[in-house]
Design an enzyme around this catalytic site. Structure first.
Site, PDB file in Angstrom:
ATOM      1  N   THR B  77       0.829  -1.208   0.000  1.00  0.00           N
ATOM      2  CA  THR B  77       0.000   0.000   0.000  1.00  0.00           C
ATOM      3  C   THR B  77       0.863   1.257   0.000  1.00  0.00           C
ATOM      4  O   THR B  77       0.545   2.256  -0.658  1.00  0.00           O
ATOM      5  CB  THR B  77      -0.921  -0.005   1.236  1.00  0.00           C
ATOM      6  N   HIS B  80       1.982   1.931  -3.396  1.00  0.00           N
ATOM      7  CA  HIS B  80       0.918   2.572  -4.169  1.00  0.00           C
ATOM      8  C   HIS B  80       0.880   4.080  -3.891  1.00  0.00           C
ATOM      9  O   HIS B  80       0.709   4.893  -4.788  1.00  0.00           O
ATOM     10  CB  HIS B  80      -0.458   1.970  -3.821  1.00  0.00           C
TER      11      HIS B  80
END
Lengths: 380, 380, 380, 380
Positions: B77, B80
């Site tokens: 994450t 990202h």
């Protein structure tokens, strides 16, 4: 058609059929049998002990198989029969060849047999279920109401040959050693007892009593991801064996408070699962004391008498789940056993401690009686 | 009272409160901070990359704690967010200190904090749940409809200090190495994904994609009693790492048919459980082909686009169970993680491959981008 | 021995055995059959439609029974066969007497049949399972990998007589009306779909599509304790029928947003269980939108094409459980059906809307095609 | 901060705080209270009976609420306290206002209260759990090891006002009649006992003992889809009430063999679930005899002494599951209760048989003692 009795599940398969030609009690030798005879260990009359006999090799029905026994192991139930305790006296009809744990080669198959073929090596699910009662029809054959047991309700496997319904045969891998193949049935008890009711990943387990099935349960609990396995067992030798099987902590219930010691080990009332393999009232009461709220208590050991419990504190206020275990799931448990053995995840070989020739049965039973052994193998 | 926002679960805890005094971009040193300042990795504007900044040490509300970070690890994450992909662009409000996996020392506790005390070492459940929605009230907080995530919805832990609600703190054993303590949160993902939906004892498992969480899932599946763990992963290095974590068979999906190879390995359509860690459409379709009738398909990897499936053949005729996994059970999964680590049953240390100083974040993110690593640790 | 094919599960039981003496296409009369002939509805060539034929009465093997059909009902599958859609064209070998839902009298039993006796009234589990695959052996026969279906893979029951394996016979109470007895098989689908995966007591259920099985599912969901059953169905007549079966709220998906309306009804994202009986892509996507976090999505309706889903939002972030349903549990579901019918808890009689003579099959299929009906009965 | 005691769960919330200004024992009137006083039923000394007293209206902490009681109902536990049986003597510290089942209006809320607001109508989960023990942290608060009970461990609701932790408040719909609202807590016991451990759809249930909670269990079992509910109860009036609540068959255990009669009714050993609401040893033994193999035995009634059981036949050979029930799931069970009541699926109004003014408590308790009543309501 003789094997139709299986379907009804009402009567003993071989009842009245065991033509007992005990021409002589055989001592230490099986060499002079004729082709159609075999040696076997039988209970001939309703009294303690057993005898090595010469018996006819069983004939089979169209859905049965004849197995030449490679190895058979002695179960606690066999010791009950040998000792002729009240349970045995109430259940067993003599004459009876007993014994139910085995592995062997299929040497003959009835004309309607499709499950296995001559030449395969098989063990057996020893519970012959009726396939027609409610439990059987909903996929819970291990709860069959008309279950007949090999070596208990019909002639067993302490013999050169044994006849079983083909539907009860479990094909073994040729690589599986005979000593392990023949103890898959009690290993199935251990697997069923350990896995039924809740999963064990990261859980703390207390096993009460480690005879051979308890020892196997220790190893199985570890394979199932138990964080810690605590064993309570009064016999020092069995405690040591439990350690070898993977037990993390050992308690001697004669010298320690089981519940207090378990909580001390875990730092609180954190026994998630108790598995009773002892059938001992004090052990069961100890186990409930140790169990955390919301935990699982599995009962496998058979108490010889009624047991008195404080249900309010033991079960109700605790929100406990109690799980009774008998037999094994057919065939779910057997597949689990196979996968764990074949994949090398589970090693129960230390449980097998002694091997005797079938003729040495008296010695083997004395050893069983002493408790100074794990699984004892008889080889015909 | 600032921490009341947690209760409502509607708003970002620190929204508008992060007074970003970026007096200078710091390079390679944290030595000249004043007492109330700290270094941190922040996304300052809605674009790729991040910056090392000097920020104020967070102040805490009465139910919050301030943690001095010992170690933090980079999650997919975070990559990202770093890369500023469409998901990040739609979710993250800048400026934002990101990062959510950590371990550290409690250095300050709000006046109403009872869960932990100053001096304890803690990690955090990174999902701050509302405690008031239906899911929270029925004990399924991991399904909270108003969940706020550390380092995503409010200021995170890529910093010297991080403030969290005390109710989200998870006390660590002082013996637990920092590198393991900080990856307990993604390890919890792996444990939840592996254990939810059916137990694995004696089962055959296919894991699709072995990034760091997938690698941990391999080890967890073995601890849970899986007979065989088959891994499908196109990256050769990751396949090797999966082997080190306990995978029994490796498939390269670019060169082999996953379903055919899995059935060849197992001798039939016998994959009991598929766990997708990849989010890749082809992998998911492969997985359904391999799954046996009645099996479990667990979805953890997040597909970046919609996925097209033959539901009739994949799910309906198969009688498959599909289980979606997000987060971890609070606190069941954390306890399982703790017990498996504390008892020594589970060793995930090989998953940690690199450690950098916080200031070396750019290098660390480049490494993450390359895929040639397991878990990457940042130390403030 | 012809019925041995069942055991293998590999081949069609009656393949090549259906000696099709179609001496004439019969019109409106069955009176001039010879003793060994019967009338039947058959698909004679791979094209739409069917024909009323004169066929030989099936001969049975030692484990089969011959049933004189009292009543048979038309399934959606039969309509697929009648219409000769791509699925039918790929699966059905002509000539084929189709039809599989029935009740009738046992008029002949093979010599090895023990399950039922001549004179009993029976319906049938229409899936003939192999009893030897892994799924069958672990008590999940409904997942059998070698399943053969009555009226699909071997000659069916749209006829005066039908032959089935005795093991597939389900004895009916003589009190059960023929119209209900013959629809127990699809009722079993409804019961299995409604009950599998989670219990419904106090839960809110959304059923997508209410053809006859969906209508039955409405009634079953209410019996299972569902607090509210919401039905989404574009056909106004079917919505009305659903209301009569106990649906609490009706949604027309062509005019309303299903998810928004469901949440409006319930006051939030509180659909606990979605049951798709439609196989319609839009309905399935609607259903996932409506489903609460942690809810259950049951798939029973068969999509005719692949379906595109946002797995991240629909399943993964939601922590949803998706359950594929095919067939019924053998025999658990049948027992549940029996107990609910015998005890009077469940009344599905409103689902049966039309009864025709077997000879009126063309009219019956036209009605089925129109959708303006519930279950349609054919009586030989 | 007084309400912090809740968090610790170690001490009685109001211990030593109940300033008992019993200026006079009030008889039949509450009209001359001063503003800060209220009437209440209290146990003033460790002996049978209770007294109507004038007490100070409780003051509340920051996380507590003050509720003006609309209606309160008498639990069997209250009768134990009134009678001062050994359990009460060992648990209750006098002086104690007892009573725990109620509904009322929130008239004051502490400054930190967010769960409910002044003006709402609430009942209460009567178990105040610690939120910090293992059970609480894994979502099993109903198994809390440090549970404190309203009206048992701290001042209860047989009074004009009651103070409770806000986290224990359950908001009621204004449409719910007070008589039903106040019995939701024991209805939750019934729902939890009936639903825990296995689902009931199409199952046959035997309920042992139908006091008020047993009566509610009958209605709940029917709502859950039980095919048949058989009730065993020696009191003829209660048997009649059970019939009104939906029982299908009634057994008088004083005149019939419970197990034989149940099997006669069902045509075999087909009791799937036994729910003991009696705590009576004979009833429990009867229940195990009646239970089918593989069935569920739920224990809710509290035996006053230890119980002796044949564990081998009752649990182990049967493969029985025994489920202990205490309290209710927080808040799953409350939601189920709400949904069943709000949707109109469940009507328990016949269980409420008498309503008295609080001052008539002695009459109410005498009635309770006689057993000739269902739930008895007291209205302040």
């Amino acid at each position: 058609m003789p094997d139709e009795h299986w379907r009804m599940g009402k009567t003993c398969r071989h009842k009245g059929k065991f033509s007992m030609l005990v021409q002589m009690v055989l001592v230490m030798s099986g060499s002079f049998f004729m082709a159609e005879k075999m040696k076997a260990i039988a209970k001939l009359k309703p009294a303690p002990g057993a005898q090595l006999i010469e018996a006819e090799i069983p004939t089979i029905g169209p859905r049965e198989i004849l197995v030449k026994v490679r190895a058979t192991s002695i179960c606690g139930t066999d010791l009950h029969i040998y000792n002729w305790d009240p349970w045995a006296a109430g259940r067993i009809k003599t004459p009876m060849i007993f014994g139910h744990e085995f592995t062997g080669d299929v040497v003959e198959a009835g004309e309607d047999v499709k499950e296995v073929a001559v030449g395969e090596i098989v063990s057996a699910e020893t519970h012959v279920i009726c396939d027609t009662c409610y439990s059987c029809r909903i996929g819970e054959g291990h709860h069959c109401q008309n279950c007949q047991i090999l070596g208990v309700d019909f002639q067993g496997c302490f013999a050169d040959y044994v006849a079983i319904p083909a539907k009860n045969a479990w094909p073994n891998s040729p690589e599986l050693p005979d000593e392990i193949a023949c103890i898959q049935e009690p290993l199935g008890n251990a697997v069923f007892a350990v896995t039924e009711g809740s999963e064990l990943v990261g859980k703390n387990v207390l096993i009460l009593g480690v005879g051979p099935v308890g020892e196997m349960a220790v190893a199985v609990a570890k394979v199932c991801g138990a964080a810690r396995v605590i064993v309570s067992e009064p016999n020092a030798g069995r405690r040591e064996k439990a350690k070898a099987m993977g037990a993390d902590f050992l308690i001697d219930p004669l010298n320690e408070s089981v519940a207090e010691r378990a909580m001390e080990i875990l730092g609180g009332p954190l026994v998630d699962v108790v598995i009773d393999m002892s059938g001992n009232e004090k052990a069961i009461r100890d186990g409930f004391l140790a169990l955390r709220n919301g935990g699982r208590f599995t009962m496998f050991g058979l108490p010889s008498n009624e047991v008195t419990l404080d249900l309010a504190d033991s079960i109700i206020f605790k929100g406990a789940k109690v799980v009774g275990i008998s037999g094994r799931k057919i065939w779910q448990t057997w597949y689990t056993v196979r996968e764990l053995l074949d994949s090398g995840r589970l090693d129960v070989s230390p449980v097998v401690t002694h091997t005797f020739a079938l003729e040495q049965f008296a010695e083997a039973f004395e050893l069983m009686r002493s408790g100074s052994c794990g699984k004892v193998i008889l080889k015909p």
